[in-house]
Scaffold this motif. Structure first.
Motif, PDB file in Angstrom:
ATOM      1  N   ARG A   1       0.148  15.618   6.105  1.00 45.75           N
ATOM      2  CA  ARG A   1      -0.283  15.047   4.284  1.00 45.75           C
ATOM      3  C   ARG A   1      -1.841  14.659   4.931  1.00 45.75           C
ATOM      4  O   ARG A   1      -1.183  13.430   5.579  1.00 45.75           O
ATOM      5  N   ASN A   2      -2.397  14.289   4.046  1.00 42.54           N
ATOM      6  CA  ASN A   2      -4.018  13.243   3.874  1.00 42.54           C
ATOM      7  C   ASN A   2      -3.560  11.569   3.447  1.00 42.54           C
ATOM      8  O   ASN A   2      -4.668  11.049   4.130  1.00 42.54           O
ATOM      9  N   GLY A   3      -2.263  11.683   2.845  1.00 49.67           N
ATOM     10  CA  GLY A   3      -2.233  10.049   2.569  1.00 49.67           C
ATOM     11  C   GLY A   3      -2.409   9.432   3.387  1.00 49.67           C
ATOM     12  O   GLY A   3      -2.457   7.882   3.548  1.00 49.67           O
ATOM     13  N   GLU A   4      -1.222   9.553   5.058  1.00 58.29           N
ATOM     14  CA  GLU A   4      -0.665   8.535   5.743  1.00 58.29           C
ATOM     15  C   GLU A   4      -2.529   8.121   6.154  1.00 58.29           C
ATOM     16  O   GLU A   4      -2.139   6.910   6.480  1.00 58.29           O
ATOM     17  N   GLY A   5      -3.966   8.606   6.615  1.00 61.00           N
ATOM     18  CA  GLY A   5      -4.565   8.122   7.118  1.00 61.00           C
ATOM     19  C   GLY A   5      -5.262   7.648   6.388  1.00 61.00           C
ATOM     20  O   GLY A   5      -5.567   6.810   6.289  1.00 61.00           O
ATOM     21  N   VAL A   6      -5.483   7.861   4.904  1.00 58.99           N
ATOM     22  CA  VAL A   6      -5.736   7.042   3.719  1.00 58.99           C
ATOM     23  C   VAL A   6      -5.118   6.033   3.576  1.00 58.99           C
ATOM     24  O   VAL A   6      -5.878   4.368   3.547  1.00 58.99           O
ATOM     25  N   ALA A   7      -4.164   6.011   3.022  1.00 52.43           N
ATOM     26  CA  ALA A   7      -3.921   4.162   3.256  1.00 52.43           C
ATOM     27  C   ALA A   7      -3.238   3.894   4.992  1.00 52.43           C
ATOM     28  O   ALA A   7      -3.573   2.313   4.525  1.00 52.43           O
ATOM     29  N   ARG A   8      -3.828   4.167   6.122  1.00 50.16           N
ATOM     30  CA  ARG A   8      -4.909   3.119   7.262  1.00 50.16           C
ATOM     31  C   ARG A   8      -5.178   2.379   6.962  1.00 50.16           C
ATOM     32  O   ARG A   8      -5.306   1.427   7.348  1.00 50.16           O
ATOM     33  N   TRP A   9      -5.730   3.455   6.447  1.00 48.26           N
ATOM     34  CA  TRP A   9      -7.908   3.322   6.787  1.00 48.26           C
ATOM     35  C   TRP A   9      -7.695   2.224   5.282  1.00 48.26           C
ATOM     36  O   TRP A   9      -8.762   0.423   5.249  1.00 48.26           O
TER      37      TRP A   9
ATOM     38  N   VAL B   1       0.836  -1.221  -0.169  1.00 46.60           N
ATOM     39  CA  VAL B   1      -0.225   0.202   0.043  1.00 46.60           C
ATOM     40  C   VAL B   1       0.916   1.677  -0.481  1.00 46.60           C
ATOM     41  O   VAL B   1       1.615   1.394   1.377  1.00 46.60           O
ATOM     42  N   VAL B   2       1.051   1.881  -0.834  1.00 47.36           N
ATOM     43  CA  VAL B   2       2.045   3.159  -1.336  1.00 47.36           C
ATOM     44  C   VAL B   2       1.282   4.187  -1.034  1.00 47.36           C
ATOM     45  O   VAL B   2       0.795   4.575  -1.502  1.00 47.36           O
ATOM     46  N   ILE B   3       1.976   4.884   0.338  1.00 51.16           N
ATOM     47  CA  ILE B   3       1.527   6.294   0.480  1.00 51.16           C
ATOM     48  C   ILE B   3       2.663   7.167  -0.748  1.00 51.16           C
ATOM     49  O   ILE B   3       3.294   7.109  -0.731  1.00 51.16           O
ATOM     50  N   GLY B   4       1.302   8.045  -1.650  1.00 49.42           N
ATOM     51  CA  GLY B   4       1.957   8.422  -2.727  1.00 49.42           C
ATOM     52  C   GLY B   4       2.595  10.432  -2.444  1.00 49.42           C
ATOM     53  O   GLY B   4       2.196  11.190  -3.227  1.00 49.42           O
TER      54      GLY B   4
END
Ligand SMILES: Cc1cc2nc3c(=O)[nH]c(=O)nc-3n(C[C@H](O)[C@H](O)[C@H](O)COP(=O)(O)O)c2cc1C
Length: 191
Positions: free
Chosen positions: A15-23, A6-9
């Motif tokens: 960044r919001n990406g970290e929370g999305v990746a955790r979800w 699951v690559v955090i882009g």
């Protein structure tokens, strides 16, 4: 077992990406048909592409490239969690993809885009980039919007239906990852 990154882009502070990746990771790890690992571009601290030889030659000189190559090579598939920056992916993600070549080839990928309008235009660009690298991209994707799927535009709280969208994408991705793994074991050349 199929291994999925699951690559955090995004590497942006806050960044919001970290929370999305955790979800993504929390829901994905409930499955028993693959194992999932978050891969954070920040951990690899890649400079702008600084390898003298084109990545397609596979002759890496720098330890940071070798570490990134070893990590990416270890997966059968990728879920790219990508923001949309000016209708495309982040420069950091494009650079990280450009660093490698054979490590991506004959793998599968799916997408979780996010942004003001769901990251769909970034995902379209990413599909083109990965096509050049011989990555099989699945059609189902997740599109999270800042207004509907984040609290205060900054804390990832995807709406309930998005879990179903994620499942639909992973249901396509895992079988394709298995098919591409079989293809690789038949030693099909990547270029
Ligand atoms: C440089 C920049 C450009 C952006 N351009 C777009 C855009 O073209 N379309 C869009 O929907 N959102 C755009 N956004 C909003 C981002 O997609 C949103 O802020 C997202 O959370 C950024 O991901 P990150 O927080 O993980 O870095 C942009 C944000 C930034 C920082």
């Amino acid at each position: 077992m199929i291994k999925v990154a699951v690559v955090i882009g995004s590497t942006r502070p806050g960044r919001n990406g970290e929370g999305v990746a955790r979800w993504v990771h929390d829901l994905a790890t409930r499955r028993d048909d693959a194992v999932f690992e978050i891969v954070d571009l920040r951990d690899y601290d890649l400079p702008h592409l600084d390898e003298p030889m084109p990545p397609a030659m596979g002759q890496y000189e720098h330890p940071h490239t070798m570490a990134w190559a070893e990590k990416i090579a270890s997966f059968d598939a990728y879920v790219f969690v990508t923001p949309e920056y000016n209708r495309s992916i982040s420069g950091a993600l494009k650079n990280a993809i450009d660093f490698l070549h054979a490590e991506w080839a004959n793998k599968a990928a799916g997408f979780v885009g996010y942004g003001s309008v769901g990251g769909t235009r970034a995902v379209e660009h990413l599909r083109l980039v990965l096509g050049e690298l011989q990555v099989a991209v699945v059609s189902s994707q997740v599109a999270l919007t800042l207004a509907a799927d984040f609290e205060h535009f900054s804390v990832a709280r995807p709406a309930a239906h998005q879990a179903g969208r994620l499942t639909a994408m992973l249901d396509q991705l895992i079988p394709w990852a298995g098919a591409m793994k079989a293809l690789r074991s038949d030693a099909v050349p990547s270029s």
